[in-house]
Design a protein around this motif. Structure first.
Motif, PDB file in Angstrom:
ATOM      1  N   ALA A   1     -77.695 -20.643  95.971  1.00 58.19           N
ATOM      2  CA  ALA A   1     -78.238 -21.211  97.203  1.00 58.19           C
ATOM      3  C   ALA A   1     -77.142 -21.505  98.230  1.00 58.19           C
ATOM      4  CB  ALA A   1     -79.024 -22.482  96.884  1.00 58.19           C
ATOM      5  N   LEU A   2     -76.149 -22.286  97.829  1.00 56.38           N
ATOM      6  CA  LEU A   2     -75.086 -22.639  98.774  1.00 56.38           C
ATOM      7  C   LEU A   2     -74.162 -21.451  99.043  1.00 56.38           C
ATOM      8  CD1 LEU A   2     -74.084 -26.265  97.681  1.00 56.38           C
ATOM      9  CD2 LEU A   2     -75.679 -25.523  99.455  1.00 56.38           C
ATOM     10  N   GLY A   3     -73.887 -20.655  98.004  1.00 58.55           N
ATOM     11  CA  GLY A   3     -73.023 -19.496  98.195  1.00 58.55           C
ATOM     12  C   GLY A   3     -73.620 -18.506  99.180  1.00 58.55           C
ATOM     13  N   SER A   4     -74.930 -18.303  99.105  1.00 59.37           N
ATOM     14  CA  SER A   4     -75.585 -17.391 100.037  1.00 59.37           C
ATOM     15  C   SER A   4     -75.539 -17.930 101.461  1.00 59.37           C
ATOM     16  CB  SER A   4     -77.041 -17.182  99.600  1.00 59.37           C
ATOM     17  OG  SER A   4     -77.675 -16.240 100.430  1.00 59.37           O
ATOM     18  N   ALA A   5     -75.742 -19.238 101.617  1.00 57.33           N
ATOM     19  CA  ALA A   5     -75.660 -19.842 102.946  1.00 57.33           C
ATOM     20  C   ALA A   5     -74.248 -19.712 103.517  1.00 57.33           C
ATOM     21  CB  ALA A   5     -76.073 -21.314 102.879  1.00 57.33           C
ATOM     22  N   VAL A   6     -73.249 -19.924 102.663  1.00 58.08           N
ATOM     23  CA  VAL A   6     -71.854 -19.809 103.105  1.00 58.08           C
ATOM     24  C   VAL A   6     -71.536 -18.374 103.498  1.00 58.08           C
ATOM     25  CG1 VAL A   6     -69.460 -19.949 102.324  1.00 58.08           C
ATOM     26  CG2 VAL A   6     -71.045 -21.812 101.812  1.00 58.08           C
ATOM     27  N   GLN A   7     -72.044 -17.406 102.735  1.00 56.05           N
ATOM     28  CA  GLN A   7     -71.818 -15.996 103.066  1.00 56.05           C
ATOM     29  C   GLN A   7     -72.349 -15.668 104.456  1.00 56.05           C
ATOM     30  OE1 GLN A   7     -73.625 -13.678  99.962  1.00 56.05           O
ATOM     31  NE2 GLN A   7     -72.292 -14.508  98.376  1.00 56.05           N
ATOM     32  N   ILE A   8     -73.554 -16.173 104.752  1.00 58.93           N
ATOM     33  CA  ILE A   8     -74.142 -15.920 106.066  1.00 58.93           C
ATOM     34  C   ILE A   8     -73.305 -16.567 107.163  1.00 58.93           C
ATOM     35  CG2 ILE A   8     -76.106 -16.480 107.555  1.00 58.93           C
ATOM     36  CD1 ILE A   8     -76.763 -14.235 105.707  1.00 58.93           C
ATOM     37  N   ALA A   9     -72.905 -17.820 106.952  1.00 55.17           N
ATOM     38  CA  ALA A   9     -72.215 -18.578 107.998  1.00 55.17           C
ATOM     39  C   ALA A   9     -70.782 -18.112 108.223  1.00 55.17           C
ATOM     40  CB  ALA A   9     -72.230 -20.069 107.640  1.00 55.17           C
ATOM     41  N   LEU A  10     -70.066 -17.825 107.141  1.00 53.99           N
ATOM     42  CA  LEU A  10     -68.641 -17.499 107.259  1.00 53.99           C
ATOM     43  C   LEU A  10     -68.343 -16.009 107.251  1.00 53.99           C
ATOM     44  CD1 LEU A  10     -66.909 -20.159 104.959  1.00 53.99           C
ATOM     45  CD2 LEU A  10     -67.132 -20.156 107.436  1.00 53.99           C
ATOM     46  N   PHE A  11     -69.323 -15.188 106.870  1.00 58.53           N
ATOM     47  CA  PHE A  11     -69.057 -13.750 106.797  1.00 58.53           C
ATOM     48  C   PHE A  11     -70.011 -12.947 107.674  1.00 58.53           C
ATOM     49  CE2 PHE A  11     -69.519  -9.560 104.783  1.00 58.53           C
ATOM     50  CZ  PHE A  11     -68.209  -9.127 104.823  1.00 58.53           C
ATOM     51  N   VAL A  12     -71.323 -13.074 107.421  1.00 57.52           N
ATOM     52  CA  VAL A  12     -72.295 -12.245 108.139  1.00 57.52           C
ATOM     53  C   VAL A  12     -72.300 -12.573 109.636  1.00 57.52           C
ATOM     54  CG1 VAL A  12     -74.735 -11.675 108.385  1.00 57.52           C
ATOM     55  CG2 VAL A  12     -73.724 -11.889 106.107  1.00 57.52           C
ATOM     56  N   ALA A  13     -72.383 -13.852 109.992  1.00 56.91           N
ATOM     57  CA  ALA A  13     -72.443 -14.228 111.410  1.00 56.91           C
ATOM     58  C   ALA A  13     -71.222 -13.738 112.196  1.00 56.91           C
ATOM     59  CB  ALA A  13     -72.612 -15.743 111.548  1.00 56.91           C
ATOM     60  N   PRO A  14     -69.998 -13.999 111.723  1.00 55.83           N
ATOM     61  CA  PRO A  14     -68.848 -13.488 112.488  1.00 55.83           C
ATOM     62  C   PRO A  14     -68.760 -11.970 112.505  1.00 55.83           C
ATOM     63  CG  PRO A  14     -68.125 -14.567 110.460  1.00 55.83           C
ATOM     64  CD  PRO A  14     -69.570 -14.895 110.631  1.00 55.83           C
ATOM     65  N   VAL A  15     -69.181 -11.298 111.416  1.00 54.40           N
ATOM     66  CA  VAL A  15     -69.192  -9.830 111.412  1.00 54.40           C
ATOM     67  C   VAL A  15     -70.140  -9.301 112.478  1.00 54.40           C
ATOM     68  CG1 VAL A  15     -69.988  -7.827 110.087  1.00 54.40           C
ATOM     69  CG2 VAL A  15     -68.418  -9.454 109.047  1.00 54.40           C
TER      70      VAL A  15
END
Length: 363
Positions: free
Chosen positions: A282-296
């Motif tokens: 749950a938290l890892g997926s949210a972090v992936q979106i916030a720190l990886f997907v969004a900036p990409v």
């Protein structure tokens, strides 16, 4: 090919894969049937996301912890990324930003809360690694701060110029990606002993051969991209017909559909008293979106989008992301949970969902 066919045969969710060719044929024959195409594409993305997640698990299991973590970072939210890229190419930045905010809110509130609730209904008290949860929640809070700054500056009396906002967004995007890489190195390499699960639970599923997993990964990625194009092309007209807005679709519908496979895994782990895995997903997926997907997506907009995209979100979205990250931090701070904690977390998500349905955020 036998493991793949056997997996499809014994998993009812994968039977919905028949909808994939149906969506593509319907797009050719009835391109004006936007509501039908929207509903079919949503239903088709769910089994594709599940199959993508299953293939990713098999690849990551054969590459070791560090590379496996990187694979999960880049592929764990590939469904949401492909949908967002399709919207990015179409210039639908409201939908892109709504999907980012929705993934963060849904993963850190709905997925986390439902996992705590489902696990708590079976076990009186559940425990998990507090250090790991704190790290993930802290990284998520950092990302929401990075998204808050451009939005605050834009709302100030002396509004910043568009050029400044874009430059700031690019700089913050690079910083967030670097931070995410450092977080992976910290948790998977230099301080991995701090993040050992309370109980070790081995995988109950037989891993696929690497060649089959990679082939499935490539094929499903192409199919998700094709179906995502149909979804993005039909979402605006379908939203009007259904009485909702693209922002609501992005924050609620896309997040729930794109994260369906991860949710199934998180809920199943919670029911098996493996709350470390549930909280990590749950938290890892949210972090992936916030720190990886969004900036990409911000960086990719310079190549794929009609105009550059920035990290300036509308105030309602920023508030929801910030509240979601703070809630997740409080909920996971003790390393122990019961069903009522999950119910409270879900209540925050339901408040957001009702508000968005009745009064969608303005851009």
């Amino acid at each position: 090919m036998n493991p793949l066919l056997e997996e499809i045969r014994r998993t009812p969710l994968f039977w919905l894969l028949v909808l994939v060719p149906v969506v593509l044929v319907a797009q050719l024959l009835r391109p004006e049937a936007h509501t039908l195409l929207f509903l079919l594409s949503v239903a088709a993305i769910v089994p594709l996301a599940a199959l993508l997640s299953r293939a990713t698990e098999s690849v990551a299991a054969k590459t070791g912890d560090l590379l496996g973590g990187l694979l999960n970072a880049t592929l764990g939210n590939l469904t949401e990324l492909l949908i967002a890229l399709a919207a990015l190419r179409a210039g639908q930045y409201v939908l892109v930003k709504a999907s980012i905010a929705g993934a963060i809110v849904t993963n850190s509130l709905f997925m986390l809360g439902a996992s705590l609730l489902l696990g708590g209904l079976k076990y009186h008290i559940q425990e998990y690694n507090r250090d790991s949860a704190r790290l993930q929640a802290g990284m998520l809070f950092l990302a929401t701060i990075a998204m808050l700054v451009p939005s605050l500056l834009a709302a100030a009396d002396n509004a910043a110029s568009a050029a400044f906002t874009h430059s700031l967004s690019v700089s913050l995007s690079v910083l967030l990606i670097v931070t995410y890489g450092l977080g992976l190195a910290f948790s998977l390499k230099t301080h991995r002993e701090l993040f050992v699960s309370k109980d070790h639970h081995g995988s109950e599923e037989e891993e696929w051969p690497l060649s089959l997993a990679l082939g499935t990964l490539a094929a499903v990625t192409v199919l998700v991209a094709l179906v995502s194009e149909v979804f993005v092309e039909s979402v605006q007209q379908a939203a009007v017909a259904l009485g909702i807005t693209p922002a609501f679709v992005g924050i609620i519908v896309v997040a729930l559909v794109g994260g369906a496979a991860e949710m199934v895994s998180a809920f199943a782990a919670a029911r098996k008293n493996n709350l470390d895995l549930s909280v990590g997903i749950a938290l890892g997926s949210a972090v992936q979106i916030a720190l990886f997907v969004a900036p990409v997506l911000v960086l990719a907009s310079y190549l794929l989008g009609p105009t550059p995209m920035d990290l300036q979100f509308w105030r309602g979205a920023v508030a929801m992301m910030l509240i979601a990250s703070v809630t997740a931090t409080f909920v996971t701070s003790t390393g122990r949970s019961a069903w009522f904690v999950g119910a409270l977390t879900l209540t925050v998500y339901i408040i957001f969902a009702i508000t968005l349905y009745l009064l969608p955020p303005q851009t």
